[in-house]
Design a protein around this motif. Structure first.
Motif, PDB file in Angstrom:
ATOM      1  N   GLU A 400       0.803  -1.313   0.112  1.00  0.00           N
ATOM      2  CA  GLU A 400       0.091   0.012  -0.066  1.00  0.00           C
ATOM      3  C   GLU A 400       0.740   1.215   0.005  1.00  0.00           C
ATOM      4  O   GLU A 400       0.365   2.419  -0.329  1.00  0.00           O
ATOM      5  CB  GLU A 400      -0.850   0.109   1.174  1.00  0.00           C
ATOM      6  CG  GLU A 400      -0.227   0.279   2.475  1.00  0.00           C
ATOM      7  CD  GLU A 400       0.254  -0.878   3.241  1.00  0.00           C
ATOM      8  OE1 GLU A 400       0.870  -0.670   4.388  1.00  0.00           O
ATOM      9  OE2 GLU A 400       0.211  -1.934   2.469  1.00  0.00           O
ATOM     10  N   ARG A 401       2.077   1.069   0.565  1.00  0.00           N
ATOM     11  CA  ARG A 401       3.022   2.394   0.304  1.00  0.00           C
ATOM     12  C   ARG A 401       3.776   2.371  -0.966  1.00  0.00           C
ATOM     13  O   ARG A 401       3.790   3.481  -1.664  1.00  0.00           O
ATOM     14  CB  ARG A 401       4.116   2.006   1.051  1.00  0.00           C
ATOM     15  CG  ARG A 401       3.481   1.813   2.849  1.00  0.00           C
ATOM     16  CD  ARG A 401       2.756   2.897   3.398  1.00  0.00           C
ATOM     17  NE  ARG A 401       1.910   2.227   4.361  1.00  0.00           N
ATOM     18  CZ  ARG A 401       1.030   2.797   5.307  1.00  0.00           C
ATOM     19  NH1 ARG A 401       0.653   4.164   4.899  1.00  0.00           N
ATOM     20  NH2 ARG A 401       0.155   2.279   6.045  1.00  0.00           N
ATOM     21  N   LEU A 402       3.949   1.166  -1.430  1.00  0.00           N
ATOM     22  CA  LEU A 402       4.727   1.233  -2.600  1.00  0.00           C
ATOM     23  C   LEU A 402       3.839   1.363  -3.931  1.00  0.00           C
ATOM     24  O   LEU A 402       4.444   2.183  -4.983  1.00  0.00           O
ATOM     25  CB  LEU A 402       5.414  -0.353  -2.979  1.00  0.00           C
ATOM     26  CG  LEU A 402       6.538  -0.689  -2.022  1.00  0.00           C
ATOM     27  CD1 LEU A 402       7.072  -1.868  -2.280  1.00  0.00           C
ATOM     28  CD2 LEU A 402       7.808   0.205  -2.280  1.00  0.00           C
ATOM     29  N   ALA A 403       2.543   1.313  -3.745  1.00  0.00           N
ATOM     30  CA  ALA A 403       1.640   1.693  -4.906  1.00  0.00           C
ATOM     31  C   ALA A 403       1.737   3.275  -5.164  1.00  0.00           C
ATOM     32  O   ALA A 403       1.812   3.762  -6.348  1.00  0.00           O
ATOM     33  CB  ALA A 403       0.280   1.480  -4.492  1.00  0.00           C
ATOM     34  N   LYS A 404       2.018   3.977  -4.100  1.00  0.00           N
ATOM     35  CA  LYS A 404       2.068   5.567  -4.413  1.00  0.00           C
ATOM     36  C   LYS A 404       3.393   5.817  -5.021  1.00  0.00           C
ATOM     37  O   LYS A 404       3.594   6.582  -6.012  1.00  0.00           O
ATOM     38  CB  LYS A 404       1.966   6.178  -3.133  1.00  0.00           C
ATOM     39  CG  LYS A 404       0.585   6.279  -2.359  1.00  0.00           C
ATOM     40  CD  LYS A 404       0.060   5.062  -1.946  1.00  0.00           C
ATOM     41  CE  LYS A 404      -1.178   5.306  -0.963  1.00  0.00           C
ATOM     42  NZ  LYS A 404      -1.807   3.997  -0.796  1.00  0.00           N
ATOM     43  N   TYR A 405       4.489   5.179  -4.495  1.00  0.00           N
ATOM     44  CA  TYR A 405       5.822   5.500  -5.095  1.00  0.00           C
ATOM     45  C   TYR A 405       5.902   4.949  -6.348  1.00  0.00           C
ATOM     46  O   TYR A 405       6.551   5.624  -7.402  1.00  0.00           O
ATOM     47  CB  TYR A 405       6.990   4.960  -4.006  1.00  0.00           C
ATOM     48  CG  TYR A 405       7.071   5.409  -2.847  1.00  0.00           C
ATOM     49  CD1 TYR A 405       7.321   6.805  -2.474  1.00  0.00           C
ATOM     50  CD2 TYR A 405       7.011   4.544  -1.757  1.00  0.00           C
ATOM     51  CE1 TYR A 405       7.364   7.321  -1.460  1.00  0.00           C
ATOM     52  CE2 TYR A 405       7.249   5.237  -0.509  1.00  0.00           C
ATOM     53  CZ  TYR A 405       7.147   6.495  -0.152  1.00  0.00           C
ATOM     54  OH  TYR A 405       7.664   7.103   0.840  1.00  0.00           O
ATOM     55  N   ASN A 406       5.431   4.042  -6.628  1.00  0.00           N
ATOM     56  CA  ASN A 406       5.609   3.457  -8.168  1.00  0.00           C
ATOM     57  C   ASN A 406       4.561   4.046  -9.067  1.00  0.00           C
ATOM     58  O   ASN A 406       5.032   4.355 -10.224  1.00  0.00           O
ATOM     59  CB  ASN A 406       5.131   1.823  -8.002  1.00  0.00           C
ATOM     60  CG  ASN A 406       6.184   0.885  -7.349  1.00  0.00           C
ATOM     61  OD1 ASN A 406       7.274   1.420  -7.284  1.00  0.00           O
ATOM     62  ND2 ASN A 406       5.620  -0.196  -6.771  1.00  0.00           N
ATOM     63  N   ARG A 407       3.492   5.009  -8.625  1.00  0.00           N
ATOM     64  CA  ARG A 407       2.732   5.598  -9.328  1.00  0.00           C
ATOM     65  C   ARG A 407       3.442   6.822  -9.629  1.00  0.00           C
ATOM     66  O   ARG A 407       3.350   7.218 -10.908  1.00  0.00           O
ATOM     67  CB  ARG A 407       1.380   5.899  -8.817  1.00  0.00           C
ATOM     68  CG  ARG A 407       0.643   7.055  -9.460  1.00  0.00           C
ATOM     69  CD  ARG A 407       0.117   6.694 -10.946  1.00  0.00           C
ATOM     70  NE  ARG A 407      -0.540   7.626 -11.490  1.00  0.00           N
ATOM     71  CZ  ARG A 407      -0.435   7.774 -12.960  1.00  0.00           C
ATOM     72  NH1 ARG A 407       0.055   6.920 -13.669  1.00  0.00           N
ATOM     73  NH2 ARG A 407      -1.309   8.632 -13.270  1.00  0.00           N
ATOM     74  N   VAL A 408       4.348   7.485  -8.745  1.00  0.00           N
ATOM     75  CA  VAL A 408       5.085   8.668  -9.376  1.00  0.00           C
ATOM     76  C   VAL A 408       6.119   8.184 -10.298  1.00  0.00           C
ATOM     77  O   VAL A 408       6.472   9.150 -11.172  1.00  0.00           O
ATOM     78  CB  VAL A 408       5.837   9.323  -7.999  1.00  0.00           C
ATOM     79  CG1 VAL A 408       6.558  10.473  -8.536  1.00  0.00           C
ATOM     80  CG2 VAL A 408       4.753   9.716  -7.106  1.00  0.00           C
ATOM     81  N   LEU A 409       6.737   7.047 -10.178  1.00  0.00           N
ATOM     82  CA  LEU A 409       7.615   6.540 -11.137  1.00  0.00           C
ATOM     83  C   LEU A 409       7.104   6.645 -12.648  1.00  0.00           C
ATOM     84  O   LEU A 409       7.509   7.069 -13.634  1.00  0.00           O
ATOM     85  CB  LEU A 409       8.356   5.176 -10.749  1.00  0.00           C
ATOM     86  CG  LEU A 409       8.982   5.021  -9.694  1.00  0.00           C
ATOM     87  CD1 LEU A 409       9.459   3.418  -9.531  1.00  0.00           C
ATOM     88  CD2 LEU A 409      10.530   5.760 -10.158  1.00  0.00           C
ATOM     89  N   ASP A 410       5.802   5.946 -12.636  1.00  0.00           N
ATOM     90  CA  ASP A 410       4.959   6.174 -13.933  1.00  0.00           C
ATOM     91  C   ASP A 410       4.860   7.389 -14.263  1.00  0.00           C
ATOM     92  O   ASP A 410       5.018   7.465 -15.573  1.00  0.00           O
ATOM     93  CB  ASP A 410       3.415   5.412 -13.628  1.00  0.00           C
ATOM     94  CG  ASP A 410       3.494   3.931 -13.412  1.00  0.00           C
ATOM     95  OD1 ASP A 410       4.780   3.438 -13.597  1.00  0.00           O
ATOM     96  OD2 ASP A 410       2.859   3.400 -12.899  1.00  0.00           O
TER      97      ASP A 410
END
Length: 428
Positions: A400-410
């Motif tokens: 649930e934390r990585l979902a946000k960080y990975n979205r910024v990568l996208d």
């Protein structure tokens, strides 16, 4: 207004957040048949003046934390009022829900119900308009990627550790891109795990993915982070700095702060100011959030006067993403930055207004997750949309934390050469 932008119906359901507690997921349906959804987070360390979550109070279900009443509000009165509304007019539909609720803290329908609809509407509008959510909310100027503050050591209400302070974070301010910032953070997080393991400490994690070791005292956490930064091959203060969220409301009352959990005793406001001053001199600290309790305006004002030229003094529980409290902070010169949480105020529109007020006076903003999160990555787009420049989503750990960080990568990848990533502390 065509049928493709008119709201036809709303549905909601009970789901579980990252702490295993129920929360709300909302699906908005347009007359065209298009659907969009959102899931609402929940905080453990909450400000007294936050907008109110509606919980059932039925002890036979989820210990009273169920959200069936909020679901009925979404599918009943809110749906009735919003049917036929233009989903692309975010301000109008948010204000329609605020008026329907009719309370100053959204206590009748619940901020969780209202926010779920507000977020789902923003998502639907982005699909209708054929643009990413960050662009739909922020326009063509939405190119600034947020500097992450990653929670690597947990204490306070977020973990059963020996730490009074709630969050010890790393800020990869020397990284040239968001992707590199995430790498700096992940490598330092791995170094912390290795140091703890070698030292015989447990490497279990708290609510936000940070480790929760039984350290001797709060200062030992800063020493551990500096050691890990160096072990990962980075320079403390130049490549990676430290940000703190003591969440002082959890251990402070009446101007007295009880740090007994880590054996440091009871400190008055003056002693807390001195403690922060010593730490700022000794460690590469760039930000302190909620260094004093939510009713200790004097503490915030004195910290800002003493250290505001050196560090970011940030309000969270004291400002609760509410323009009225933020304006009071501005009048008192109580801080120079504000944490932004959508569910503290309860609509996308009011959150945008809070950010705009901070920007008007030159204050920084940091968009934040909650301790009870979902895999919804809305706040990643929101941070880019409002050009906050900073974001905290927890450790580089837990889905649930990585979902946000990975979205910024996208988003960084999608923006390409238009992406901007800067150190918000460069001119501090």
């Amino acid at each position: 207004m065509s049928t493709s932008t008119r709201i036809a119906n709303l549905h909601a359901r009970e789901i579980l957040d990252s702490r295993g507690n129920p929360t709300l997921a909302v699906t908005l349906v347009l007359e065209s048949g298009l659907e969009a959804g959102a899931a609402v987070p929940s905080g453990a360390s909450t400000g007294t003046n936050e907008a109110v979550e509606l919980r059932d109070g039925d002890l036979a279900r989820y210990g009273g934390k169920g959200v069936l009443a909020a679901i009925r509000g979404v599918e009943g009165p809110i749906a009735s009022v919003l049917r036929g509304h233009d989903v692309c007019d975010q301000v109008a539909l948010d204000h329609a829900m605020i008026a329907l609720d009719g309370t100053p803290n959204k206590g009748r329908l619940g901020a969780n119900a209202i926010l779920g609809v507000s977020m789902a509407a923003a998502r639907a509008a982005s699909v209708v308009e054929g643009v990413p959510l960050y662009q739909q909310l922020g326009g063509e100027e939405a190119c600034l990627l947020p500097m992450p503050s990653m929670n690597v050591l947990n204490g306070g209400k977020h973990a059963d550790s020996g730490l009074d302070f709630q969050e010890f974070m790393i800020v990869p301010l020397g990284a040239p891109t968001f992707a590199e910032a995430l790498r700096y953070g992940a490598e330092t997080y791995a170094a912390i795990r290795s140091i703890l393991h070698k030292g015989g400490f447990k490497t279990a994690v708290g609510d936000e993915g940070g480790f929760a070791p039984a350290l001797e005292n709060n200062e030992a956490a800063c020493e551990l982070i500096v050691e890990a930064i160096e072990a990962a091959g980075y320079r403390p203060g130049e490549d990676i700095a430290i940000a703190l969220d003591p969440a002082a409301s959890s251990f402070g009352e009446g101007g007295i702060y009880n740090l007994a959990r880590a054996g440091q005793g009871r400190l008055d406001r003056t002693a807390m100011l001195a403690l922060y001053g010593r730490w700022i001199n000794s460690y590469p600290i760039v930000s302190i959030e909620d260094g004093f309790a939510e009713d200790d305006w004097q503490g915030f004002t004195e910290l800002t006067a003493a250290q505001g030229q050196r560090i970011q003094v940030m309000g969270d529980d004291i400002t609760v993403t509410n323009p009225n409290f933020i304006q009071n902070a501005i009048d008192l010169k109580a801080m120079n930055a504000v944490l932004i949480k959508l569910n503290q105020i309860g609509t996308v529109t009011e959150t945008v207004e809070a950010v705009a007020l901070c920007r008007k006076v030159g204050w920084r903003t940091m968009v934040s997750h909650r301790s009870g999160e979902t895999n919804d990555d809305f706040i990643a787009d929101f941070a880019v949309a409002c050009r906050a420049g900073q974001m905290k989503c927890g450790a580089p750990c837990r889905g649930e934390r990585l979902a946000k960080y990975n979205r910024v990568l996208d988003i960084e990848r999608a923006l390409g050469k238009r992406a901007i990533f800067t150190n918000p502390f460069a001119n501090a």
